[in-house]
Design a protein around this motif. Structure first.
Motif, PDB file in Angstrom:
ATOM      1  N   PHE A 404     -11.191   8.830  13.839  1.00  0.00           N
ATOM      2  CA  PHE A 404     -11.253   8.424  11.962  1.00  0.00           C
ATOM      3  C   PHE A 404     -11.609   7.251  11.427  1.00  0.00           C
ATOM      4  CE2 PHE A 404      -8.197  11.020  13.663  1.00  0.00           C
ATOM      5  CZ  PHE A 404      -7.529  12.085  12.933  1.00  0.00           C
ATOM      6  N   LYS A 405     -12.489   7.358  10.811  1.00  0.00           N
ATOM      7  CA  LYS A 405     -13.233   5.417  10.637  1.00  0.00           C
ATOM      8  C   LYS A 405     -12.653   5.371   8.547  1.00  0.00           C
ATOM      9  CE  LYS A 405     -16.239   1.737   9.786  1.00  0.00           C
ATOM     10  NZ  LYS A 405     -15.503   1.350   8.583  1.00  0.00           N
ATOM     11  N   LEU A 406     -11.799   3.914   8.997  1.00  0.00           N
ATOM     12  CA  LEU A 406     -11.004   4.091   7.466  1.00  0.00           C
ATOM     13  C   LEU A 406     -11.698   3.308   7.018  1.00  0.00           C
ATOM     14  CD1 LEU A 406      -7.243   4.080   9.275  1.00  0.00           C
ATOM     15  CD2 LEU A 406      -9.154   5.725   8.515  1.00  0.00           C
ATOM     16  N   THR A 407     -11.633   2.889   5.961  1.00  0.00           N
ATOM     17  CA  THR A 407     -11.792   1.994   4.737  1.00  0.00           C
ATOM     18  C   THR A 407     -11.225   0.832   3.877  1.00  0.00           C
ATOM     19  OG1 THR A 407     -12.063   3.137   2.906  1.00  0.00           O
ATOM     20  CG2 THR A 407     -13.610   3.362   4.351  1.00  0.00           C
ATOM     21  N   SER A 408      -9.723   1.198   4.179  1.00  0.00           N
ATOM     22  CA  SER A 408      -9.007   0.200   4.066  1.00  0.00           C
ATOM     23  C   SER A 408      -7.196   0.316   4.965  1.00  0.00           C
ATOM     24  CB  SER A 408      -8.111   0.589   2.368  1.00  0.00           C
ATOM     25  OG  SER A 408      -7.630   1.852   2.173  1.00  0.00           O
ATOM     26  N   ALA A 409      -6.999  -0.310   4.518  1.00  0.00           N
ATOM     27  CA  ALA A 409      -5.217  -0.486   5.912  1.00  0.00           C
ATOM     28  C   ALA A 409      -4.644   0.511   5.328  1.00  0.00           C
ATOM     29  CB  ALA A 409      -4.613  -1.824   5.220  1.00  0.00           C
ATOM     30  N   ASP A 410      -4.473   0.825   4.205  1.00  0.00           N
ATOM     31  CA  ASP A 410      -3.933   1.246   4.005  1.00  0.00           C
ATOM     32  C   ASP A 410      -3.784   3.233   4.643  1.00  0.00           C
ATOM     33  OD1 ASP A 410      -2.190   0.080   2.393  1.00  0.00           O
ATOM     34  OD2 ASP A 410      -2.826   0.507   0.142  1.00  0.00           O
ATOM     35  N   GLN A 411      -5.015   3.101   5.101  1.00  0.00           N
ATOM     36  CA  GLN A 411      -5.200   4.782   5.373  1.00  0.00           C
ATOM     37  C   GLN A 411      -5.013   5.029   7.026  1.00  0.00           C
ATOM     38  OE1 GLN A 411      -9.677   4.658   4.716  1.00  0.00           O
ATOM     39  NE2 GLN A 411      -9.484   5.696   2.497  1.00  0.00           N
ATOM     40  N   ILE A 412      -4.352   3.627   7.041  1.00  0.00           N
ATOM     41  CA  ILE A 412      -3.696   3.866   8.492  1.00  0.00           C
ATOM     42  C   ILE A 412      -2.398   4.843   8.595  1.00  0.00           C
ATOM     43  CG2 ILE A 412      -2.487   2.593  10.292  1.00  0.00           C
ATOM     44  CD1 ILE A 412      -4.191   0.118   9.736  1.00  0.00           C
ATOM     45  N   ILE A 413      -1.666   4.922   7.602  1.00  0.00           N
ATOM     46  CA  ILE A 413      -0.507   5.429   7.375  1.00  0.00           C
ATOM     47  C   ILE A 413      -1.026   6.535   7.507  1.00  0.00           C
ATOM     48  CG2 ILE A 413       1.159   6.082   5.847  1.00  0.00           C
ATOM     49  CD1 ILE A 413       1.363   3.146   4.905  1.00  0.00           C
ATOM     50  N   THR A 414      -1.852   7.329   6.103  1.00  0.00           N
ATOM     51  CA  THR A 414      -2.316   9.033   5.991  1.00  0.00           C
ATOM     52  C   THR A 414      -2.785   9.049   7.278  1.00  0.00           C
ATOM     53  OG1 THR A 414      -4.180   8.151   5.175  1.00  0.00           O
ATOM     54  CG2 THR A 414      -2.568   8.672   3.765  1.00  0.00           C
ATOM     55  N   THR A 415      -3.605   8.666   8.239  1.00  0.00           N
ATOM     56  CA  THR A 415      -4.281   8.948   8.847  1.00  0.00           C
ATOM     57  C   THR A 415      -3.147   9.505  10.535  1.00  0.00           C
ATOM     58  OG1 THR A 415      -5.965   7.380   8.687  1.00  0.00           O
ATOM     59  CG2 THR A 415      -6.099   8.378  11.012  1.00  0.00           C
TER      60      THR A 415
END
Length: 430
Positions: A404-415
């Motif tokens: 998983f390559k995330l572009t924002s910190a909030d995406q940690i939660i959904t990932t």
């Protein structure tokens, strides 16, 4: 003449023969009817007991033996029409061996109508069913970057929330204690194994004792004579091991990328008095309160060494020193998982790097550790938050859908929610 005619007369023979055969004929026809009813009852009972074992498979593990029997009868009665069979008895058992199994039997008596004429008042019918499904036990190592850059852009806050959500999901996936174990491995340049471990034999104190940071020098000045002459003597002593803060650095190459047991000086772990020691790791446990507390303790500080985090995550999954994971049951299928989250590049390990810019030498060690863990059967998920070596992390994952390559910190939660759902589905395959 009349007597002779009587003797040779055959009128009425059919009636007599019919009268003689009527009873067996009626019994035969009646038996066919009774056995048709018996076959119908057996088929209906079989369908009902099949439905019972299927329904019980979702709840059997949490039921006591007596409650399991009660639930089996309740479920059977819902699916079985009343009036077809008398004196129904249902029993069920739940076992764990090479997966999970629910077995159930149902017996009853079917009244005979025509067969009753010849003394057969009822027939017993018995059916059985077994539901088997694979239940994997999960062992999940959460390898979480706690380096200084995690304090930026709300990354640590999001990581803590995401990790607690993931723990909640994994807890829900466990029917019984021990179905799911989780370890938490915060890492930066080092990993904190706990300062209370200073007496453990798997530690090699050679470097620690040679480091001037871990030595205390005292001086004594003595003055004699007239005119007075003074001499000063210095006494340098190695600090007591109990002053160690708990951090360990990489093992000697090539033990730094594997989990070989620390039985010799060359394979043991090296304590380091690292000033930016991360939060202490938590070995495998299903104490969810302990795990939540470990998440709360995480603080972003120090340089980045993904290799040591990954290796200690892998180390936490095996039943050998130093973390001694619970021994696996040979009759149970296990899925070993490492979830590696990082927000940057490798910057420093025991030998290379300056702590601020990417080190290809450290990357090489991480790549070797990834390859070794996957070869040992560990399933690796990698999560790269915003910045970092995408190629390294993508290649480290066990499959493309586990990177998983995330572009924002909030995406940690959904990932982490996505990963938790995937692991829950993998655990139970019916």
């Amino acid at each position: 003449m009349g007597i002779r005619r009587f003797l040779v007369c055959r009128d009425g023979n059919v009636a007599m023969i019919f009268a003689v055969c009527l009873l067996p004929l009626l019994v035969g026809i009646g038996a066919a009817v009774d056995y048709a009813r018996l076959a119908d009852a057996r088929e209906t009972m079989q369908n009902s007991i099949d439905a019972t074992t299927l329904a019980l498979s979702s709840e059997a593990a949490s039921l006591s033996t007596s409650t399991l029997q009660t639930r089996a009868l309740e479920i059977f009665n819902v699916n079985f029409p009343s009036g077809k069979v008398d004196s129904i008895a249902v029993s069920a058992t739940y076992t764990r061996s090479n997966g999970a199994n629910v077995s159930a039997t149902a017996t009853g008596s079917v009244p005979m109508t025509f067969m009753n004429i010849v003394g057969v008042s009822s027939k017993t019918v018995s059916v059985s069913s077994t539901s088997n499904w694979s239940t994997q036990h999960l062992r999940v190592a959460l390898v979480l970057d706690n380096s200084g850059s995690m304090k930026d852009s709300g990354k640590m806050t999001a990581l803590k929330k995401a990790t607690k959500n993931l723990l909640s999901t994994l807890k829900s996936a466990a029917v019984e204690d021990g179905d799911v174990y989780v370890s938490i491995i915060p890492f930066n340049k080092d990993v904190d194994v706990g300062k209370d471990k200073y007496t453990e034999t798997w530690l090699n104190w050679t470097d620690w004792e040679a480091d001037s940071v871990n030595k205390t020098t005292t001086s004594t000045t003595t003055c004699t004579g007239r005119p007075k002459k003074c001499t000063t003597t210095y006494d340098t002593k190695i600090n007591d091991h109990s002053t160690w803060t708990g951090c360990v650095t990489d093992r000697n190459k090539d033990y730094d990328v594997g989990i070989e047991a620390p039985v010799s000086a060359n394979t043991k772990f090296y304590p380091e008095q690292y000033s930016d020691c991360p939060a202490q790791l938590t070995p495998l446990t299903y104490n969810w309160t302990t795990l939540d507390t470990a998440v709360d303790a995480m603080t972003p500080v120090g340089a980045t060494n993904q290799t040591i985090g990954l290796v200690w995550g892998w180390q936490s999954l095996v039943s050998t020193s130093p973390l001694d994971a619970p021994v696996k049951d040979a009759n149970i299928d296990y899925l070993d998982v490492v979830i590696l989250l990082t927000d940057g590049v490798n910057t420093k390990n025991r030998w290379n790097g300056n702590g601020s810019s990417q080190s290809s030498d450290v990357d090489t060690r991480t790549s070797l550790a990834c390859t070794a863990a996957k070869a040992a059967g560990v399933s690796i998920f990698t999560v790269l938050v915003m910045d970092g070596n995408a190629t390294l992390l993508r290649d480290c994952a066990s499959s493309s859908d586990q990177y998983f390559k995330l572009t924002s910190a909030d995406q940690i939660i959904t990932t982490f929610n996505t990963i938790g759902t995937k692991l829950s589905k993998l655990r139970i395959a019916q």
